[in-house]
Design an enzyme around this catalytic site. Sequence first.
Site, short mmCIF file in Angstrom:
data_model
loop_
_atom_site.label_atom_id
_atom_site.label_comp_id
_atom_site.label_asym_id
_atom_site.label_seq_id
_atom_site.Cartn_x
_atom_site.Cartn_y
_atom_site.Cartn_z
N HIS A 126 14.47 -11.40 -23.92
CA HIS A 126 12.33 -11.95 -23.22
C HIS A 126 11.77 -12.71 -24.62
O HIS A 126 11.79 -13.67 -24.49
CB HIS A 126 11.66 -10.78 -23.21
CG HIS A 126 11.78 -9.51 -22.70
ND1 HIS A 126 12.60 -9.54 -21.41
CD2 HIS A 126 11.89 -8.17 -22.46
CE1 HIS A 126 12.92 -8.41 -20.83
NE2 HIS A 126 12.12 -7.72 -21.57
N GLU B 181 2.80 -3.98 -27.47
CA GLU B 181 2.92 -3.08 -27.06
C GLU B 181 2.36 -1.91 -27.15
O GLU B 181 2.66 -1.75 -28.57
CB GLU B 181 4.57 -1.92 -26.21
CG GLU B 181 5.07 -3.67 -25.89
CD GLU B 181 6.65 -2.82 -25.00
OE1 GLU B 181 6.24 -2.03 -23.88
OE2 GLU B 181 7.45 -2.85 -25.40
N LYS C 138 8.16 -13.28 -14.34
CA LYS C 138 6.67 -12.84 -13.97
C LYS C 138 5.77 -14.18 -13.96
O LYS C 138 7.04 -15.41 -14.56
CB LYS C 138 6.63 -12.73 -15.98
CG LYS C 138 6.66 -11.07 -16.39
CD LYS C 138 5.78 -11.16 -17.48
CE LYS C 138 6.46 -9.34 -17.81
NZ LYS C 138 5.99 -8.48 -17.48
N LYS D 200 6.53 -1.91 -30.87
CA LYS D 200 5.70 -0.86 -29.40
C LYS D 200 4.59 -0.48 -30.51
O LYS D 200 4.66 -0.62 -31.94
CB LYS D 200 7.00 0.04 -29.62
CG LYS D 200 7.71 -0.18 -28.80
CD LYS D 200 8.58 0.81 -26.85
CE LYS D 200 9.66 -0.04 -26.62
NZ LYS D 200 8.99 -0.70 -25.54
N ASP E 36 16.28 -5.12 -28.05
CA ASP E 36 15.41 -4.65 -26.49
C ASP E 36 14.31 -5.76 -26.01
O ASP E 36 14.28 -5.82 -25.55
CB ASP E 36 14.63 -3.33 -26.95
CG ASP E 36 14.01 -2.54 -26.02
OD1 ASP E 36 15.11 -3.01 -24.59
OD2 ASP E 36 12.43 -2.12 -25.94
N LYS F 221 19.49 -5.58 -18.20
CA LYS F 221 19.94 -5.91 -19.24
C LYS F 221 19.53 -4.66 -20.35
O LYS F 221 20.09 -3.18 -19.80
CB LYS F 221 18.72 -6.44 -19.87
CG LYS F 221 17.26 -5.81 -19.77
CD LYS F 221 16.02 -6.86 -21.24
CE LYS F 221 16.06 -6.50 -22.35
NZ LYS F 221 15.12 -4.47 -22.03
N ARG G 104 23.25 10.57 -9.30
CA ARG G 104 23.54 12.21 -9.66
C ARG G 104 22.82 12.89 -9.43
O ARG G 104 22.99 14.35 -9.09
CB ARG G 104 24.42 12.16 -10.53
CG ARG G 104 26.42 11.91 -10.34
CD ARG G 104 27.10 12.28 -11.24
NE ARG G 104 26.18 11.77 -12.40
CZ ARG G 104 26.95 11.79 -13.37
NH1 ARG G 104 28.20 12.96 -14.29
NH2 ARG G 104 26.41 11.50 -14.87
N HIS H 8 13.34 -9.34 -16.59
CA HIS H 8 12.92 -9.37 -15.74
C HIS H 8 11.43 -10.01 -16.11
O HIS H 8 10.89 -10.46 -15.63
CB HIS H 8 12.32 -8.24 -15.71
CG HIS H 8 11.46 -7.15 -16.87
ND1 HIS H 8 11.34 -6.90 -18.03
CD2 HIS H 8 9.44 -6.84 -16.82
CE1 HIS H 8 10.64 -6.18 -18.58
NE2 HIS H 8 10.02 -6.45 -17.87
C1 BG6 Z 1 12.31 -3.83 -21.80
C2 BG6 Z 1 11.97 -3.04 -22.41
O1 BG6 Z 1 12.65 -4.81 -20.96
O2 BG6 Z 1 10.96 -4.77 -21.49
C3 BG6 Z 1 10.46 -1.72 -23.34
O3 BG6 Z 1 13.16 -2.42 -22.91
C4 BG6 Z 1 9.96 -2.72 -23.06
O4 BG6 Z 1 11.10 -1.64 -23.92
C5 BG6 Z 1 9.56 -3.52 -21.46
O5 BG6 Z 1 8.63 -1.43 -22.52
C6 BG6 Z 1 7.80 -4.53 -21.78
O6 BG6 Z 1 8.37 -5.05 -20.38
P1 BG6 Z 1 6.88 -5.38 -19.57
O7 BG6 Z 1 6.61 -6.16 -18.08
O8 BG6 Z 1 5.95 -4.20 -19.72
O9 BG6 Z 1 6.25 -6.25 -20.91
#
Ligand code: BG6
Length: 529
Positions: A271, A247, A213, A371, A266, A179, A69, A209
């Site tokens: 993951h 992170e 990897k 984080k 999250d 997700k 949108r 995702h």
């Molecule tokens: C995502 C989360 O699935 O993965 C994010 O929603 C996170 O909060 C991210 O930052 C981290 O992915 P990567 O590939 O950078 O480790």
Amino acid sequence: MSGAVQPEGLMLGRDWCPTPHTARCVDPAAFVLFGATGDLAHRKLLPAVYSLTADDLLPCGLPIICVGRRANNLAELTDWLREGVAQQARKRPLDESLWKQIASRIQYVRGDLHDEATYRALSEVFAWADRECGSPVGRLFYLATPPEAFPDIFRHLSAHGLVTPNAVGDRWSRVVVEKPFGRDVESARELNRLVTGLFAEQQVYRMDHYLGKETVQNIAVLRFANSIFEPLWNERHIDSVQITMAEAVGVEGRTGFFDAAGTLRDMVQNHGLEMLALTAMEPPPCMDADALRDEKLKVLRSLRPIPPNEVDEHVVRGQYAPGTVEGEAAPGYLQEPRIPEGSRTETFVALRVYIDNWRWGGVPFYLRAGKRMRRKLTEIVVSFRRAPHVVFGGARQGVEQNQLAIRIQPNEGIRLCLSAKRPGPGLEIDPVPMDFYYAQAFAHEPPEAYERLILDALAGDRTLFARGDGVEASWEFLSPILRHWEASGAGPREYAAGSWGPAEADRLIERTGHQWLNPDDEADRCRSS
Ligand code: BG6
């Protein structure tokens, strides 16, 4: 293009009809992207499409139908997507002629995801395309939208016959769902019921995702293509396992989503538990999608439940306070723009979990994710038991536990920590690393996770996607923790941005005789856990 009339109100590019092709045998298809004006499309999805096109891996002429949108027209949308590709694609600098080719295949359906009219417009695109192209093509619908929109999108896709449980001739239809799939076990079950009531499970691609990897895919290869590890991969030889997902970044622009989710939802539900399952599962008979997912499911169902009155014993949640990350001052979570005052959302979580089965009985698996931590580091470290007797007398303090560190990112690779005699006349023992780095071993740059997963979804390979029962099992394990947090008066523990998390997380692991491995850099390694 023949003389067929272009549906009114749609902004169609040229060269619509896809042609068959490719190294990976992807049938002609159309890629429909819901949430095309959102952050994920900009940062990850279009850059992935661009790199796949550059590697000649997509069906030529793949139409990219963007639903969103925010952009006012097709030109505005393509300019904005181009910027994302130029900044983020693995293949850089941007090749303008390649981008022009891709841009010419982008269509824009501007509309509300909850509005019938949007789906009528999409149906018109496909009716028009079928007429134009002569034969129907496969349809991949990618839902990169806020999760609240999923149920409505599923219903509309089904009601308008855009996704049908059975393929019509060569026209298959599949749905990729980003997700988070649910917020807890009840909502995940409800969403599964809805989606599998409308479509076949084989049409549903639940995205995580991390599974795309290279380093995560390599967990199974490391374990099952090398015969030296498997005999040792059990409670008799392994003392503990640590999975770290640290992170350096904060919430970035995703405050609304993140504040409603928190780190357990999250990062851990998907993951973290996927990596744990790959590390702990039995060898599947083959790498078929269901064979692999059956084995992961058994691990998730063997996780020892954490009763509400023991949550604080096994789980620590934290929230970052102001600090310094990688030399730069960083605000606390509560000072980030648009975070509600007094938010109790966790930006860090650490857990001690046990897998109650014969292979893993009694071995603690420690997971943590956060984080604004000291640095970006995702790794799985398997610590083996100490030698039963050290014969080296005074030199014994150099004899450390052997560790196998699977570095998911950065510096992707594997390190095995061994004890070795320091050269010299006496007997001194030091821990030393044996390293494998992807960058050194393989000449070419690995594809991004999203590249692999988009390609797999187009090719109909579900191996690297989560299955409904697996998603429910992980929520089933985590939901009591979430419920306990909601009911409890206590909030998350503070940790300074740029640290390795709250002190309580150290105490959590120390209570069972271990320590977090907090390497400040790659040289700082091979220490006891
Ligand atoms: C995502 C989360 O699935 O993965 C994010 O929603 C996170 O909060 C991210 O930052 C981290 O992915 P990567 O590939 O950078 O480790």
